[in-house]
Motif scaffolding. Sequence first.
Motif, PDB file in Angstrom:
ATOM      1  N   PRO A   8       0.803  -1.224   0.000  1.00 57.58           N
ATOM      2  CA  PRO A   8       0.000   0.000   0.000  1.00 57.58           C
ATOM      3  C   PRO A   8       0.838   1.278   0.000  1.00 57.58           C
ATOM      4  N   ALA A   9       1.969   1.267   0.714  1.00 62.49           N
ATOM      5  CA  ALA A   9       2.779   2.487   0.779  1.00 62.49           C
ATOM      6  C   ALA A   9       3.313   2.858  -0.603  1.00 62.49           C
ATOM      7  N   ALA A  10       3.704   1.840  -1.360  1.00 62.27           N
ATOM      8  CA  ALA A  10       4.231   2.106  -2.708  1.00 62.27           C
ATOM      9  C   ALA A  10       3.127   2.618  -3.630  1.00 62.27           C
ATOM     10  N   THR A  11       1.915   2.123  -3.422  1.00 60.55           N
ATOM     11  CA  THR A  11       0.792   2.612  -4.241  1.00 60.55           C
ATOM     12  C   THR A  11       0.456   4.054  -3.875  1.00 60.55           C
ATOM     13  N   GLU A  12       0.497   4.362  -2.578  1.00 61.73           N
ATOM     14  CA  GLU A  12       0.284   5.758  -2.167  1.00 61.73           C
ATOM     15  C   GLU A  12       1.370   6.654  -2.755  1.00 61.73           C
ATOM     16  N   GLY A  35     -10.410  -3.990  -4.567  1.00 57.77           N
ATOM     17  CA  GLY A  35      -9.202  -4.315  -3.829  1.00 57.77           C
ATOM     18  C   GLY A  35      -7.911  -4.099  -4.601  1.00 57.77           C
ATOM     19  N   ALA A  36      -8.008  -3.576  -5.807  1.00 56.40           N
ATOM     20  CA  ALA A  36      -6.802  -3.368  -6.610  1.00 56.40           C
ATOM     21  C   ALA A  36      -5.947  -2.230  -6.050  1.00 56.40           C
ATOM     22  N   GLY A  37      -6.564  -1.339  -5.276  1.00 59.48           N
ATOM     23  CA  GLY A  37      -5.800  -0.261  -4.668  1.00 59.48           C
ATOM     24  C   GLY A  37      -6.180   1.128  -5.155  1.00 59.48           C
ATOM     25  N   LYS A  38      -7.348   1.251  -5.739  1.00 54.66           N
ATOM     26  CA  LYS A  38      -7.778   2.551  -6.269  1.00 54.66           C
ATOM     27  C   LYS A  38      -7.846   3.601  -5.162  1.00 54.66           C
ATOM     28  N   VAL A 117      -6.538  12.174 -17.381  1.00 52.89           N
ATOM     29  CA  VAL A 117      -5.535  11.172 -17.028  1.00 52.89           C
ATOM     30  C   VAL A 117      -6.255   9.853 -16.738  1.00 52.89           C
ATOM     31  N   HIS A 118      -5.650   8.735 -17.178  1.00 55.42           N
ATOM     32  CA  HIS A 118      -6.187   7.416 -16.868  1.00 55.42           C
ATOM     33  C   HIS A 118      -5.175   6.635 -16.044  1.00 55.42           C
ATOM     34  N   VAL A 119      -5.644   6.053 -14.958  1.00 56.43           N
ATOM     35  CA  VAL A 119      -4.801   5.186 -14.137  1.00 56.43           C
ATOM     36  C   VAL A 119      -5.482   3.831 -14.059  1.00 56.43           C
ATOM     37  N   ARG A 120      -4.693   2.771 -14.228  1.00 55.65           N
ATOM     38  CA  ARG A 120      -5.259   1.427 -14.108  1.00 55.65           C
ATOM     39  C   ARG A 120      -4.427   0.624 -13.126  1.00 55.65           C
ATOM     40  N   LEU A 121      -5.081   0.028 -12.140  1.00 51.50           N
ATOM     41  CA  LEU A 121      -4.391  -0.816 -11.164  1.00 51.50           C
ATOM     42  C   LEU A 121      -4.831  -2.256 -11.358  1.00 51.50           C
ATOM     43  N   GLU A 122      -3.859  -3.166 -11.273  1.00 52.38           N
ATOM     44  CA  GLU A 122      -4.185  -4.587 -11.417  1.00 52.38           C
ATOM     45  C   GLU A 122      -3.489  -5.405 -10.357  1.00 52.38           C
TER      46      GLU A 122
END
Length: 136
Positions: A8-12, A35-38, A117-122
Motif C-alpha cells: 500500500p505504501a508504494a501505491t500511495e 481491492g486493486a488499490g484505487k 488522465v487514466h490510471v489502471r491498477l491490477e
Amino acid sequence: MPERSDGPAATEAAGARLVQTLRPGDVVLVSGELGAGKTTFVRGAARALGVEGPITSPTFTIGRRYAGRVPVSHLDLYRLEGLEDEDPALLADYLTPDAIAFVEWPERAGTQLPATVHVRLEHAGGDRRRIEVRQP
Ligand code: ADP
Ligand code: MG
C-alpha cells in the motif's frame, strides 16, 4: 511502462508522484477491480495535495470534496448503473475547474467523463500491483 507496487505504501507513493504533474481541472479516472488499490492510490494523491484527515471511499454519496492546497474531489461511481437516468448536476458539484478530481469505477458513468488522465491498477499476486498511468 507500468509501474510495480509491492504494498500500500508504494501505491500511495505512486499517487503522490502523479499529482506533481496535475493542475486544477484535471480529472483522473482510476480503474481496477475491487481491492486493486484505487482508494489507496487516491489517498496518496490527496495527501500529496495537502488533504489532511481520513480519506476513504465515499459510501453514501457518490463523492466528497476535500480542502487541500487545491480542492480535491474523490468520486466512487460503483453504485451507479450509468448516468443516463441521473441528474448531470450530480457530477457537476465535483468536477469543477478549480478542483483536481479522482474517479473510481469511471466505467459506470459511460462516456460522459471529461478525463485528462487514466490510471489502471491490477492485482499481480499477494500485495503486488501493476499501476499504469496514461497521460496526454
Ligand atoms: P479499491 O479502492 O481498488 O477497492 P483499496 O485501495 O480500497 O482498493 O484497497 C486495497 C486493499 O489492498 C487494502 O486493504 C490494501 O491494504 C491492500 N493492498 C495490499 N497490497 C497493496 C498494494 N500494493 N497497493 C494497494 N493496496 C494494497
Ligand atoms: Mg475504492
